[in-house]
Design a protein around this motif. Structure first.
Motif, PDB file in Angstrom:
ATOM      1  N   VAL A  85       0.833  -1.196   0.000  1.00  0.00           N
ATOM      2  CA  VAL A  85       0.000   0.000   0.000  1.00  0.00           C
ATOM      3  C   VAL A  85       0.873   1.254   0.000  1.00  0.00           C
ATOM      4  O   VAL A  85       0.621   2.207  -0.742  1.00  0.00           O
ATOM      5  CB  VAL A  85      -0.922  -0.020   1.237  1.00  0.00           C
ATOM      6  N   GLN A  86       1.905   1.233   0.802  1.00  0.00           N
ATOM      7  CA  GLN A  86       2.823   2.373   0.890  1.00  0.00           C
ATOM      8  C   GLN A  86       3.497   2.643  -0.455  1.00  0.00           C
ATOM      9  O   GLN A  86       3.592   3.792  -0.896  1.00  0.00           O
ATOM     10  CB  GLN A  86       3.841   2.034   1.974  1.00  0.00           C
ATOM     11  N   LEU A  87       3.950   1.580  -1.116  1.00  0.00           N
ATOM     12  CA  LEU A  87       4.637   1.747  -2.391  1.00  0.00           C
ATOM     13  C   LEU A  87       3.686   2.248  -3.472  1.00  0.00           C
ATOM     14  O   LEU A  87       4.039   3.091  -4.289  1.00  0.00           O
ATOM     15  CB  LEU A  87       5.280   0.429  -2.816  1.00  0.00           C
ATOM     16  N   ASP A  89       0.938   4.028  -2.952  1.00  0.00           N
ATOM     17  CA  ASP A  89       0.692   5.444  -2.639  1.00  0.00           C
ATOM     18  C   ASP A  89       1.790   6.311  -3.236  1.00  0.00           C
ATOM     19  O   ASP A  89       1.536   7.348  -3.839  1.00  0.00           O
ATOM     20  CB  ASP A  89       0.681   5.657  -1.120  1.00  0.00           C
ATOM     21  N   ASP A  90       3.019   5.869  -3.053  1.00  0.00           N
ATOM     22  CA  ASP A  90       4.159   6.639  -3.529  1.00  0.00           C
ATOM     23  C   ASP A  90       4.164   6.742  -5.055  1.00  0.00           C
ATOM     24  O   ASP A  90       4.414   7.800  -5.622  1.00  0.00           O
ATOM     25  CB  ASP A  90       5.444   5.973  -3.035  1.00  0.00           C
ATOM     26  N   MET A  91       3.885   5.605  -5.694  1.00  0.00           N
ATOM     27  CA  MET A  91       3.878   5.622  -7.167  1.00  0.00           C
ATOM     28  C   MET A  91       2.771   6.508  -7.702  1.00  0.00           C
ATOM     29  O   MET A  91       2.961   7.210  -8.696  1.00  0.00           O
ATOM     30  CB  MET A  91       3.719   4.195  -7.696  1.00  0.00           C
TER      31      MET A  91
ATOM     32  N   HIS B  68       2.414   6.987   6.490  1.00  0.00           N
ATOM     33  CA  HIS B  68       3.217   5.757   6.528  1.00  0.00           C
ATOM     34  C   HIS B  68       4.351   5.877   7.535  1.00  0.00           C
ATOM     35  O   HIS B  68       4.745   4.884   8.157  1.00  0.00           O
ATOM     36  CB  HIS B  68       3.750   5.429   5.130  1.00  0.00           C
ATOM     37  N   MET B 324      14.110   3.802  -5.939  1.00  0.00           N
ATOM     38  CA  MET B 324      13.021   4.126  -6.847  1.00  0.00           C
ATOM     39  C   MET B 324      13.365   5.309  -7.757  1.00  0.00           C
ATOM     40  O   MET B 324      13.061   5.290  -8.937  1.00  0.00           O
ATOM     41  CB  MET B 324      11.784   4.477  -6.019  1.00  0.00           C
TER      42      MET B 324
END
Lengths: 397, 362
Positions: A85-87, A89-91, B68, B324
């Motif tokens: 979920v965190q990743l 959100d970031d994307m 987060h 990333m």
């Protein structure tokens, strides 16, 4: 007052910094179509994740105006505390409009993320949420019919083995891996009985599971050790079902010690590099064409929930622009075996050879397919056990 | 009157001095951390300034990212609170990691029983209590080995960490496996009603934040205003003297361990109910070990602890930007955490040397 102006100055600078750094937030209408890729393993693992990574690169090359962002090693062992979920959100904040999650392990996380971002399109590779009805409308399942690739792998293994003992280095046990092991076995059995006309009793096909898609020290069984055990106990061909190349590396080691050993890695067209003396070939995923299709649908606004299971392009299974599943033959595959394999592939493509056809029995003797019955997609997808004839666990004890 | 005035004056100056000392040490620690990580980044061929900007923006650059950070901050604060008790009495509770894991196991056990009962809030509450019990029992194990068996708590704790980790693997691969599946992926996800309640629009869990803040307040109060707090300190400063005063060091060590284990166990409950919604092999996210660093870098001060925890939480969340955005090898964030351990130890060393200098070399 002075304090107030200081605060507003600091806030202003901060906002300016945000505006400069967060991409896409202040860009005009000419912005590229951004798609995100979540890879379970390293992007350069010579296996499963690299195949996906190169699929993403293919999209960037073929579809102008697209840009990939990716993050690899997405699993709790490599990235403690980091969640799907965190990743996602970031994307999304980075402008991603389509996000592809490449692992079975991400099933729950990607469903949760898809619910949280209804306007973003999601692809879960290997999942079946659309089939089971758990998927929200923006989530699509895609997978390749690697069953055919595994049949070819099993075929090549049986044509090569001199001891009649084939090992399968298994990842974890679930529906996907059960059907892949069974497919490899069916391919091996076909070669052994129909092509080589040998006694079925002389063929041993054993699967040993490590517990995950790749080695996690202290958590899974060590695939290097498992491969050693195979070769040390009379198995001379090991088919890998895991995302990385341990079987190949150990086989090469054995050959250098003067033993006879071969291996069939998995997933990635370049997996055999560096070990030609033991490399029989590799069944691989070619994600490029299907990724292009998904990106185009997402861009055109024709996105629909679907469960997509893509097979080889039988006209040429190694065509990089059309075939999702391919098999690259290796240097160690004998000429006779290679010719037989070509004939086998042609027969699979024409439907002359149908391996998921009854009578087939599960390990416990119960009927999987009645005499003459041809398995439906769902029957293959949801195999409950390994087939009779395969040694090794069908499910957790 | 005058004398009194003098006394308060001198007290406030010492207070000021102590506070300045704290600030100085914190600055020293952070600069050391930055210096070390800059060296690592330079070696890896990464632009340090840009990396720091990405880590900063990746953790505090938006509300979602900050939520987060909070998710990581909650278990870190809980573990750190627990460690404040054990450090106060002079115990190295390295078993905190296993206590988190045990808390997660007990929580999962209760949630499995409570699935489908129709009382989600009650099940959640009981699960958290179960988590605390699990952590406390595990800590008590190490405590007993220390007080009764004479086994140093570092070894007992490490041993129990391995046992707890082994139990998680066994449960996930065995009794708690998903139907027909044998995978280290984790257990089946719990139904949504059993997730720690979250305000969806804000993406934060008031319960989780409340629990973390509550833990901080309780710990501050316990250590400062209660008899237990005083006695933990007495035993920690000089166990033999405390014994002569009629305090039983063993008893207070066990009390400290139980408190530490409860908080760590609760952190495990948060991981299961609030973050992963299932049990996974890496359920602790290494927050136990990380919190040892937090508390040491915070100089064992209860009010500095949440700030240092926030720093580490930001780093954890923000460092994902390195692979990333900058395509740096992902293992770099691990290296950075490792260098932080070194920085923490260096600060610890400098501090004890400074102390020794202040108090005339004792």
């Amino acid at each position: 007052m002075r304090k107030g102006s200081l605060i507003s100055f600091v806030t202003g600078v901060f906002l300016l910094a945000v505006a400069c750094i967060v991409p896409g937030s202040v860009q005009g209408s000419d912005k590229p179509f951004v798609f995100g890729l979540l890879l379970v393993g390293p992007y350069n693992d010579h296996g499963y994740s690299q195949a996906h990574y190169e699929g993403g690169e293919y999209v960037q090359k073929k579809v102008p105006g697209t840009r990939m962002i990716y993050i690899d090693k997405v699993n709790p062992a490599d990235r403690p505390g980091v969640t799907i979920v965190q990743l996602v959100d970031d994307m999304v904040e980075k402008g991603a409009q389509l996000i592809i999650a490449n692992s079975d392990d991400m099933k729950d996380g990607i469903r949760e993320a898809a619910l949280q971002h209804p306007k973003i399109h999601f692809v879960h590779i290997s999942g079946d949420d659309v089939l089971t009805g758990k998927a929200p409308g923006n989530l699509v399942n895609v997978f390749g019919r690697m069953e055919y690739g595994k049949m070819m792998a099993g075929f090549a293994a049986a044509m090569t083995t001199q001891t009649g003992k084939i090992g399968y280095l298994g990842p974890l046990i679930n529906e996907e891996t059960r059907r892949l092991v069974s497919s490899a076995y069916l391919g091996a059995r076909y070669a052994w009985e129909t092509v080589l006309k040998k006694d079925p009793k002389d063929l041993t096909f054993q699967v040993t599971w490590i517990g995950f898609w790749f080695n996690i020290p202290g958590v899974t069984a060590d695939p290097t050790q498992v491969s050693h055990n195979f070769f040390n106990s009379g198995y001379d061909v090991v088919i890998s079902g895991i995302d990385t190349t341990e079987a190949l590396v150990v086989a090469r080691q054995k050959v250098r010690e003067g033993r006879k050993a071969w291996a069939i890695p998995y997933d990635y067209i370049g997996a055999g590099a560096g070990a030609p003396e033991v490399f029989l070939g590799v069944p691989y995923f070619n994600w490029g064409p299907s990724y292009v299709d998904l990106v185009n649908k997402s861009r055109a606004g024709t996105w629909k929930p679907a469960w997509i299971w893509l097979g080889p392009d039988w006209k040429d299974i190694n065509n990089p622009d059309t075939s999702t599943i391919g098999f690259k033959k290796g240097d160690a595959l004998s000429e006779t075996a290679a010719r037989a394999l070509d004939a086998f592939i042609a027969d699979l493509g024409s439907g002359t050879v149908q391996l998921f056809k009854g009578p087939l029995y599960y390990q416990d003797g119960s009927v999987f397919l009645k005499d003459g019955e041809i398995a439906t997609d769902k029957q293959i997808w949801y195999m409950e056990q390994l087939l009779q004839g395969v040694l090794g666990q069908s499910s957790a004890r | 009157m005058v004398m009194k005035q003098d006394k308060t004056d001198s007290r406030s100056t010492t207070k000021k001095r102590v506070f300045l000392e704290y600030v100085l040490e914190a600055v020293l620690a952070i600069s050391l951390v930055l210096a070390f990580t800059t060296v690592v980044l330079l070696i890896a061929g990464a632009p340090p300034l840009q990396s720091y900007v990405h880590i900063f923006m990746g953790s505090l650059g938006s509300w979602i990212r900050f939520t987060h950070v909070i998710k990581a901050w909650i278990p870190l604060v809980l573990c750190s609170c627990g460690l404040l008790y054990t450090f106060r009495i002079g115990l190295w509770n390295i078993g905190v990691e296993g206590q988190v894991v045990m808390g997660a196991i007990f929580t999962t056990a209760l949630m499995r029983m409570g699935t489908g009962t129709g009382y989600p809030s009650l099940v959640l509450l009981l699960s958290c209590l179960a988590g605390m019990t699990g952590g406390a029992l595990w800590a008590l194990g190490a405590g007993y080995l220390r007080t009764k068996g004479g086994v140093h708590e570092i070894f007992a704790g490490l041993g129990l960490n391995f046992v707890a980790q082994g139990m998680v693997l066994w449960l996930i691969f065995g009794p708690w496996k998903r139907a027909g599946i044998a995978s280290m992926s984790g257990t089946e996800t719990f139904e949504r009603s059993l997730w720690l309640p979250t305000i969806e629009t804000l993406r934060i869990s008031p319960a989780g934040i409340g629990i973390a803040l509550g833990a901080l307040l309780i710990t501050a109060w316990m250590l400062r205003y209660t008899n237990v707090g005083l006695r933990l300190k007495a035993v920690g400063n000089n166990a033999q003297a405390a014994y002569l005063f009629g305090l039983r060091p063993g008893k207070y060590m066990l009390i400290a361990m139980i408190l530490a284990g409860s908080f760590a166990g609760l952190a495990g409950s948060m991981q299961v109910t609030g973050v992963y919604h299932r049990l996974i092999p890496a359920i602790s996210s290494n927050y136990g070990y990380l919190s040892l660093l937090v508390v040491m870098l915070a100089n064992f001060n209860v009010w500095i602890t949440p700030l240092v925890a926030l720093f580490f939480a930001c780093l954890n969340v923000g460092s994902i930007q390195l692979p990333m955005v900058l395509q740096l090898d992902s293992s770099l964030s691990g290296v950075m955490q490792g260098t932080m351990v070194l920085a923490a130890l260096a600060v610890h060393f400098i501090r004890s040397r400074l102390r020794a200098a202040y108090t005339g070399g004792t």
